[in-house]
Design a protein around this motif. Structure first.
Motif, short mmCIF file in Angstrom:
data_model
loop_
_atom_site.label_atom_id
_atom_site.label_comp_id
_atom_site.label_asym_id
_atom_site.label_seq_id
_atom_site.Cartn_x
_atom_site.Cartn_y
_atom_site.Cartn_z
N ALA A 236 0.97 -0.99 0.63
CA ALA A 236 0.14 0.12 0.16
C ALA A 236 1.58 1.24 0.09
N GLY A 237 2.03 1.40 -0.31
CA GLY A 237 3.41 2.07 -0.32
C GLY A 237 3.42 2.68 1.62
N GLY A 238 3.36 2.02 2.56
CA GLY A 238 3.10 2.30 3.61
C GLY A 238 4.40 1.57 4.34
N LEU A 239 4.68 2.84 5.33
CA LEU A 239 6.49 1.78 6.01
C LEU A 239 5.96 1.06 7.44
N VAL A 240 7.15 0.39 7.70
CA VAL A 240 6.81 -0.57 8.98
C VAL A 240 7.63 -0.16 10.21
N TYR A 241 6.68 -0.07 11.39
CA TYR A 241 7.94 0.81 12.66
C TYR A 241 7.81 -0.52 13.47
N ILE A 242 9.05 -0.51 13.95
CA ILE A 242 8.71 -1.93 15.07
C ILE A 242 9.53 -0.90 16.15
N ASP A 243 8.41 -1.46 17.56
CA ASP A 243 8.81 -0.76 18.32
C ASP A 243 9.70 -1.47 19.57
N GLY A 244 11.02 -1.13 19.62
CA GLY A 244 12.08 -2.08 20.06
C GLY A 244 12.13 -2.65 21.67
N ALA A 245 11.08 -2.19 21.74
CA ALA A 245 10.93 -2.63 23.83
C ALA A 245 11.01 -4.00 24.19
N ASN A 246 10.79 -4.70 22.81
CA ASN A 246 10.15 -5.97 23.59
C ASN A 246 11.76 -6.41 23.24
N MET A 247 13.01 -6.17 22.67
CA MET A 247 14.06 -6.88 21.66
C MET A 247 14.90 -7.67 22.40
N ASN A 248 14.80 -7.79 24.18
CA ASN A 248 15.32 -8.60 25.01
C ASN A 248 14.91 -9.93 24.76
N ALA A 249 14.27 -10.00 23.44
CA ALA A 249 14.02 -11.78 23.79
C ALA A 249 14.10 -11.84 22.83
N ILE A 250 14.67 -11.09 21.34
CA ILE A 250 14.97 -11.85 19.80
C ILE A 250 16.10 -11.30 19.62
N MET A 251 16.88 -10.34 20.47
CA MET A 251 18.32 -9.68 19.64
C MET A 251 19.51 -10.71 19.39
N GLY A 252 19.83 -10.83 18.73
CA GLY A 252 20.62 -12.32 17.78
C GLY A 252 20.07 -13.22 17.31
N GLY B 172 10.71 -4.46 8.60
CA GLY B 172 10.91 -3.46 9.77
C GLY B 172 11.04 -2.68 8.76
N ASP B 173 11.07 -1.38 8.20
CA ASP B 173 11.66 -0.43 7.99
C ASP B 173 12.28 0.94 8.92
N MET B 174 12.00 0.86 10.50
CA MET B 174 12.18 1.62 11.12
C MET B 174 12.06 1.14 12.65
N MET B 175 12.93 1.54 13.10
CA MET B 175 12.48 0.29 14.78
C MET B 175 13.54 1.94 15.81
N HIS B 176 13.20 1.39 16.97
CA HIS B 176 13.98 2.42 18.11
C HIS B 176 14.10 1.17 19.21
N TYR B 177 15.44 1.33 20.12
CA TYR B 177 16.06 -0.01 21.33
C TYR B 177 15.60 1.28 22.33
#
Lengths: 452, 495
Positions: free
Chosen positions: B239-255, B264-269
């Protein structure tokens, strides 16, 4: 080393209890095709001793204020930090706690922030302060949005050229993204040009932001500005230097509606720009329009006085897109540092500190004017920071000082856009900031450095 | 043991004439301040701060500190907050000269060590995200969200598109819609499916030419990984949009998996969560963002770049070409960013992944140990956290999630997050993190069982009994706001 406590045997016990053969099963929700099929490319793990050595080497390749003489200003200052500030704020019970949502388990934090709010009110002469914002530039921005909510006006926010250029830039970044605008008015002889300000204000102006002392270090005539601003029904937002309030009139006593500040001077190290401390205080009437956390006093079930997060219905976790701000995590530990700092200084310690900074700055300005070919922009009317100029340019002065081990600056060219500052001054000017940390030897040393 | 004298308000301990600091004599003693500053600007007297001695101040704040629970002192399984151990070595390193005493206006040439560290941190965050361009500027997660939304807006404008809508699931953090509003975008909430996961058909119906950004926390606030996240991203991208990942829960998936690899196109840590911040009783945090290369030119300045000059590596600050501008006055919350750097250098690739896996194991161990009394409705297994429901206990024994949470304090445990996310009734959101021992986890389970099966539920309803105060009256606080010691109750502002 990753601070894990479970032994491989304990991991097996846990897996058995869960009833899975391996951690892999627990990760079944993550589709195989989305998994990273290689180890991350990160530098190798290092133990405390090895990393300690490496970091000390990197730090040694960075020249901090303690190995040169720092006359740098422009919104961040090397002030002295009493040891008790570090010792007390370094207690794990404070710095490893979370936001005090669970009041019974957080009375220490809550009471400290209630005291912080009170100290900021005492300092600024306002009636209510929040429990911190990120830093100076975003605090100015939050004040501008708040003024729009209070007045219902959405015309351009007026920011005279005496407001820190980067505060203006930050404010523009946020306002312009919402198709709101900032109008700059010019300086005249180093302070806000009242006529220019008067003609910029319209009935749609929500607020005028004034910095005291301004970005060139000069003290503004707040009374005159207030009359112009209030005549239009706009709010007066004053950005103050907290240390200056030891001797200068409090913005609240001069009719400010919202007071904001960069609180870094209040016991927070320079650390290359952050974390610092955004202050915001206002009149009681506007409390429900405020951004950020507020601590309130109340009673517990047994009638005992205690503290809680208050008026949370303004905030994002309850009001979501209708919240007064998106801020969640704030600068709590920095607010605690400021609380301890202001408690230690007290009224007389702060007044003497402000006077010491001011007198040392004026001594330096006088000596520079007397003993060097450097021109001081204005012989009086500044607090702890002032502009010097030289026909060969601000950069020339900066390099000359630097060669002798003194850092001055930023130059006006580096500082940013300063409307109303004529091009010649812009090219020739550089800021010099004097705090209590600059000894008489430092002051004379800089004079000598610039005199030959 | 409570020292109630020392914990009186600092203002109540004030003694006129008492003081803690002295300063050197000032020069120009024969010149009046009025000859330096306009008389009209000078105050008649200094601000009415308290007058206390250093021993007063020390005893006061030490005693206040003992009225807190903290990670250093207690198990703190606060869901969504990742209250892991904060290494002491970080505190020492953050105070090194050459780090703590650096003025933001210093020249790049004087800052090569520090800029090198910050550059390396950008690279590490890009690698963990699977997104190549990083800005370290945002002060916290919420500012990271807002910054990324401004980047997205600038990107669309550069393409002549005016996209105005942000989509997010019902269980999103409140900051997502608040940040969207702050960016001048409109919000649309998606209900999601009965399994607590995204409903792709609903998403498909919601996207259109107005869709700017789809914001999603993955793993979600229910502690679940969205298995169809890549498909969801394809729908948004189509649809031409971007995906933002809220990285609050990165502790579960890092690595294990990377936002850039799952669409995801953008995220924050949240450096203060995932990378041991610490939390500082509410902040400061650091919320760096990582974005795809085509969004890099819009990032706020400055970023740190690495160049070769005459065969030498040089680092300098640089503002990207089409930058949205500055989002703060000076360079990022460096003190917190550095703690994240220290952490990643200590763990390395294997350590990061092991930490994530242990966090998942610890959470599942609690989830399965409590399944019979506090069932988590969604998901067979969870990732780093799970949301249990006390609804059954409420019906059977009259004990709410809040009652259970408060009683946990009496057992020496901080409470889980309660009543969030809203999609779970009587929610208890439990995140143990990887740095807790099996003995602690078992003791926590025992405590919860004891509370739930307490013979006399009134004991639980009257909790906590061992804390300095018990169930503050929040309604009273809001009706009669007292937010400043000198302020009398302000009836006039009662709504």
């Amino acid at each position: 080393m990753n601070y894990l406590l479970q032994t491989p045997e304990q991991q097996q016990t846990m897996l058995q209890k869960i009833g899975v053969p391996s951690i892999e099963t627990l990760l079944e929700q993550i589709p195989a095709e989305l998994r990273l099929d290689r180890p991350l490319e990160l530098p190798p793990a290092l133990g405390e001793l090895e990393l300690d050595g490496e970091l000390r080497q990197a730090a040694a390749r960075t020249v901090g204020a303690s190995s040169r003489v720092c006359f740098l200003g422009g919104g961040a200052y090397e002030h002295f930090i009493p040891a008790a500030v570090d010792e007390l704020s370094g207690r794990g019970e404070f710095y490893t706690a979370y936001t005090p949502y669970q009041a019974e388990a957080s009375q220490g934090t809550l009471q400290a922030f209630y005291e912080f709010q009170t100290l900021i009110c005492q300092l600024t002469g306002m009636e209510v302060a929040n429990a911190s914002l990120y830093e100076g530039g975003t605090a100015v921005t939050e004040a501008a949005f708040m003024a729009m909510r209070v007045t219902g006006r959405t015309g351009p926010v007026i920011i005279p050229g005496g407001v820190h250029p980067q505060y203006q830039t930050v404010c523009r970044t946020y306002l312009e993204s919402q198709d709101l605008s900032v109008v700059q008015t010019s300086l005249r002889e180093g302070v806000t040009d009242l006529a220019a300000l008067r003609s910029a204000i319209t009935p749609a102006t929500s607020c005028v932001v004034i910095q005291q002392p301004n970005a060139l270090g000069m003290v503004e005539d707040i009374d005159a500005i207030r009359e112009v601003v209030h005549a239009s029904g706009a709010l007066l937002v004053v950005v103050c230097d907290p240390i200056s309030l030891g001797i200068l009139k409090r913005p609240g006593d001069q009719g400010a509606d919202i007071v904001v500040a960069e609180g870094q001077s209040l016991g927070i190290p320079l650390q290359f720009g952050g974390p610092y401390l955004g202050l915001l205080a206002c009149r009681n009437d506007y409390v429900r329009k405020m951004p950020g956390r507020l601590i309130g006093k109340t009673q517990d079930r047994n009638g005992k006085s205690c503290y809680v997060l208050n008026l949370q219905t303004r905030e994002q976790h309850i009001r979501r897109d209708k919240a007064t701000s998106n801020i969640c995590t704030n600068q709590g530990l920095m607010a605690l540092r400021a609380t301890i700092y202001l408690s230690l200084l007290g009224p007389h310690g702060l007044a003497e500190l402000a006077e010491l900074c001011c007198r040392r700055a004026h001594y330096l300005a006088q000596e520079l004017a007397r003993r060097t070919d450097v021109k001081v922009l204005s012989p009086k009317g500044f607090f702890k920071e002032f502009v010097i100029r030289h026909p060969q340019g601000g950069e020339f002065l900066k390099q000359k000082a630097r060669a002798a081990g003194f850092d001055i600056g930023p130059t006006l060219e580096e500082f940013g856009d300063l409307p109303g500052v004529d091009p010649a001054l812009r090219k020739e000017g550089v800021l010099v900031a004097v705090t209590e940390c600059r000894t008489p030897e430092d002051l004379d040393g800089l004079v000598n450095a610039l005199s030959n | 043991m409570n020292n109630t004298i020392a914990t009186r308000l600092i203002f109540e301990q004030s003694q006129p004439g008492r003081r803690s600091v002295s300063w050197p004599a000032a020069p120009l003693a024969d010149v009046s301040l009025q000859d330096m500053l306009p008389a009209s600007s000078l105050a008649a007297s200094p601000p009415p701060l308290p007058e206390v001695g250093e021993p007063d101040v020390v005893r006061h704040f030490v005693n206040l500190s003992t009225q807190n629970m903290s990670v250093d002192s207690h198990f703190y399984p606060l869901g969504s907050c990742t209250m892991k151990y904060n290494p002491k070595r970080h505190e020492r390193w953050a105070k090194l000269p050459g780090i703590i005493d650096v003025h933001p206006s210093q020249r790049d040439e004087d800052l090569q060590g520090l800029l090198g560290i910050l550059y390396e941190l950008q690279e590490m965050l890009a690698e963990i995200a699977g997104l190549p361009c990083v800005s370290l500027q945002p002060a916290a997660g919420a500012q990271g969200e807002l910054t990324a939304l401004l980047v997205a807006k600038a990107y669309f404008r550069s393409r002549g598109e005016e996209r105005t809508a942000v989509l997010f699931p019902a269980n999103a953090h409140g900051t997502n819609p608040a940040s969207a509003a702050a960016a001048g975008l409109t919000c649309r909430q998606l209900a999601g499916g009965p399994d607590g996961l995204l409903d792709l058909e609903e998403l498909q119906r919601a996207v259109n030419a107005q869709t700017a950004v789809f914001m999603i926390t993955n793993p979600s606030t229910l502690g679940l990984f969205e298995p169809r996240i890549a498909e969801a991203a394809r729908i948004v991208h189509a649809a031409g949009g971007l995906v933002y990942i809220d990285g609050a829960n990165m502790n579960a998936i890092m690595g294990i998996t990377r936002p850039g690899d799952f669409g995801g196109d953008m995220m924050h840590y949240n450096v203060h969560k995932t990378f041991t911040g610490p939390h500082g009783a509410g902040g400061p945090g650091a919320g760096p963002i990582a974005v795809r290369d085509f969004l890099g030119p819009f990032l706020p300045g400055p970023v740190v770049v690495r160049e070769e000059q005459n065969g030498e590596i040089v680092y300098r600050r640089h503002t990207p070409a089409s930058s949205i501008g500055r989002v703060r006055t000076f360079f990022g919350n460096v003190g917190i960013l550095l703690r994240g750097y220290f952490y990643l250098r200590t763990l390395g690739a294997r350590g990061v992944r092991d930490a994530a896996e242990q966090a998942v194991l610890n959470a599942n161990y609690l989830k399965s140990s409590l399944a019979d009394v506090l069932p988590a409705r969604y998901g067979r297994y969870c990732l780093h956290e799970f949301v249990a429901s006390a609804q059954q206990i409420l019906q059977q024994r009259g004990l709410s999630a809040m009652d259970i949470a408060k009683r946990l304090l009496d057992h020496g445990f901080h409470a889980p997050t309660v009543y969030f996310p809203l999609v779970v009734p009587e929610a208890l959101m439990i995140e143990p993190t990887e740095t807790e021992s099996l003995a602690t986890l078992d003791a926590f389970v025992d405590a919860l069982r004891k509370i739930i099966l307490e013979e006399d539920p009134a004991v639980v309803k009257s909790a906590p009994q061992t804390t300095p105060v018990c169930r503050p009256d929040e309604v009273r606080a809001a009706r009669q706001p007292m937010m400043c010691w000198t302020c009398p109750p302000a009836e006039s502002i009662v709504k």
